[in-house]
Design an enzyme around this catalytic site. Structure first.
Site, PDB file in Angstrom:
ATOM      1  N   ASP A 254      -3.465   2.426  -5.610  1.00 50.73           N
ATOM      2  CA  ASP A 254      -2.257   2.434  -4.770  1.00 50.73           C
ATOM      3  C   ASP A 254      -2.121   1.196  -3.894  1.00 50.73           C
ATOM      4  O   ASP A 254      -1.377   1.189  -2.924  1.00 50.73           O
ATOM      5  CB  ASP A 254      -2.260   3.679  -3.877  1.00 50.73           C
ATOM      6  CG  ASP A 254      -3.491   3.774  -2.985  1.00 50.73           C
ATOM      7  OD1 ASP A 254      -4.386   2.914  -3.102  1.00 50.73           O
ATOM      8  OD2 ASP A 254      -3.567   4.707  -2.168  1.00 50.73           O
ATOM      9  N   GLU A 255      -2.813   0.110  -4.262  1.00 52.13           N
ATOM     10  CA  GLU A 255      -2.883  -1.058  -3.372  1.00 52.13           C
ATOM     11  C   GLU A 255      -2.773  -2.345  -4.193  1.00 52.13           C
ATOM     12  O   GLU A 255      -3.457  -2.507  -5.203  1.00 52.13           O
ATOM     13  CB  GLU A 255      -4.220  -1.018  -2.630  1.00 52.13           C
ATOM     14  CG  GLU A 255      -4.363  -1.981  -1.498  1.00 52.13           C
ATOM     15  CD  GLU A 255      -5.713  -1.797  -0.801  1.00 52.13           C
ATOM     16  OE1 GLU A 255      -5.914  -2.472   0.208  1.00 52.13           O
ATOM     17  OE2 GLU A 255      -6.543  -1.006  -1.284  1.00 52.13           O
TER      18      GLU A 255
ATOM     19  N   ASP B 240       0.857  -1.190   0.000  1.00 51.82           N
ATOM     20  CA  ASP B 240       0.000   0.000   0.000  1.00 51.82           C
ATOM     21  C   ASP B 240       0.894   1.242   0.000  1.00 51.82           C
ATOM     22  O   ASP B 240       1.711   1.427   0.916  1.00 51.82           O
ATOM     23  CB  ASP B 240      -0.905   0.006   1.231  1.00 51.82           C
ATOM     24  CG  ASP B 240      -2.075   0.969   1.092  1.00 51.82           C
ATOM     25  OD1 ASP B 240      -2.055   1.798   0.163  1.00 51.82           O
ATOM     26  OD2 ASP B 240      -3.002   0.890   1.914  1.00 51.82           O
TER      27      ASP B 240
END
Length: 387
Positions: A106-107, A12
């Site tokens: 973003d993960e 993350d």
């Protein structure tokens, strides 16, 4: 033959939007910072850890954030940069990982089950993290455990810019110390319901009677009870770039009317943007294709901030068309394609006026759903209606 213990890593990018802004403007580092708009309906898309100390959090109305933190620095956000950095990280993980899922902009989840035969998974993941930080300059945290849930909770515990490995068999020991709100999927409403039952920690949830939980919470009760025991069966879904959506038209008579062609371009772009919204996907690339009477075919594309809005896609389509079009030449075929489709960029839409824009497009699409895709068109595309 024993089934190998699963091993999942969860990456993350920390405070991703804020980190990108600080990377591009170092004067923002260390400030209480929020990314978002300043309009009446604007919300916080992301905020720095310094801002969080004052109670600011994502999705909070910006007015509220400024009231509780008057010296909050607000920047509007650069969506194109978020898309660009997300692509860099995706490419780095894709080049290294045996199996990965892109859960959001973003993960990421990586399935390392069985990989201990070939390398040390923790060391490999640490090296990948270092590679990402070196290539982007962005902070990134990861957690590792026997399933996606444990890995994600471990990542949250490791932030900011850290890592945490929960060894197999240590899940309950790790979870027991935490509040139930740390379980993914436990929102404010479910948290309140659990508190009313006297359940505040994951340990208390684990020790609760599953039948009682079922009576009080329905099927969610046993599901949460299993999560409190560290059980989760979600699979890492292999990342694949979604197929493109496109439309093109081969004309019975070659077209020389430039205004007609531009109107066609608007109509086509509206059509496939509508299709994207119906699938709840966004596009990161747009292309325009032109074929001339001699069958010479040319196309050009450009990457864009993820979107599915007509008013953001049409100017890009027009720009590409003007770069491609040979003045005075007739056109046999015209087409528009949207690619790099993803559902990952939802959070990039928490910017100024986005609620108003979303409401507008929902209303437009509702009419199209009821009366047909062609029932509403922008003025620039109306010339096609009677031709």
């Amino acid at each position: 033959m024993s089934i190998p213990t699963r091993l999942i890593a969860h990456f993350d990018l920390d405070a991703f939007f804020v980190s990108v802004e600080c990377l591009n403007d170092t004067t923002l580092k260390g400030l209480p910072l929020a990314v978002g708009g300043t309009g009446d309906r604007s919300v916080v898309a992301a905020c720095s850890y310094e801002a969080r100390k004052y109670g600011v959090h994502s999705a909070m109305p910006m007015k509220t954030a400024l009231r509780i933190c008057p010296h909050l620095k607000v920047v509007s956000g650069t969506r194109s940069e978020y898309s660009r950095y997300s692509r860099i990280v995706t490419d780095l993980i894709g080049a290294a990982a045996p199996l990965f899922e892109k859960a959001s902009i973003d993960e990421f989840y990586i399935d390392l089950t069985g990989m201990e035969k070939f390398f040390r998974p923790l060391q490999w993941t640490l090296q990948l993290r270092e590679q990402i930080m070196k290539a982007t300059g962005l902070p990134i945290s990861f957690g590792m455990g026997v399933n996606k849930m444990i890995a994600k909770i471990a990542t949250d515990a490791a932030k900011p810019n850290g890592y945490l490995y929960i060894e197999p068999g240590k899940e309950i020991e790790f979870l027991d110390q935490m509040k139930v709100s740390k379980i993914p999927g436990v929102g404010d409403q479910t948290n309140r319901e659990l508190l009313q039952l006297g359940i505040e920690t994951i340990r208390e949830l684990r020790l609760a009677n599953p039948d009682m939980l079922h009576r009080q919470l329905g099927k969610l009760g046993p599901e949460l009870w299993n999560k409190a025991h560290g059980r989760h069966t979600g699979e890492v879904n292999p990342y694949q770039e979604a197929k493109s959506v496109s439309t093109e038209n081969t004309y019975e008579t070659d077209i020389t009317d430039l205004s007609y062609l531009e109107a066609e371009l608007v109509r086509m772009t509206e059509k496939i943007a509508y299709e994207l919204r119906q699938e709840n996907k966004l596009a990161g690339c747009i292309a325009v294709k032109i074929r001339y009477p001699d069958f010479e075919t040319t196309s050009r594309q450009t990457t864009i901030p993820y979107t599915f809005y007509d008013d953001e896609l049409i100017p890009q389509a027009r720009s590409l068309f003007r770069q491609l079009y040979r003045k005075g030449y007739a056109v046999r075929l015209l087409g528009v394609r949207l690619s790099e489709l993803t559902a990952e960029a939802k959070q990039t839409n928490l910017f100024q006026d986005i609620d108003r824009k979303s409401d507008l497009y929902k209303a437009i699409d509702s009419v199209k759903n009821q009366f047909g895709k062609e029932s509403i068109n922008k003025a620039g595309g109306l010339k096609n209606r009677n031709l």
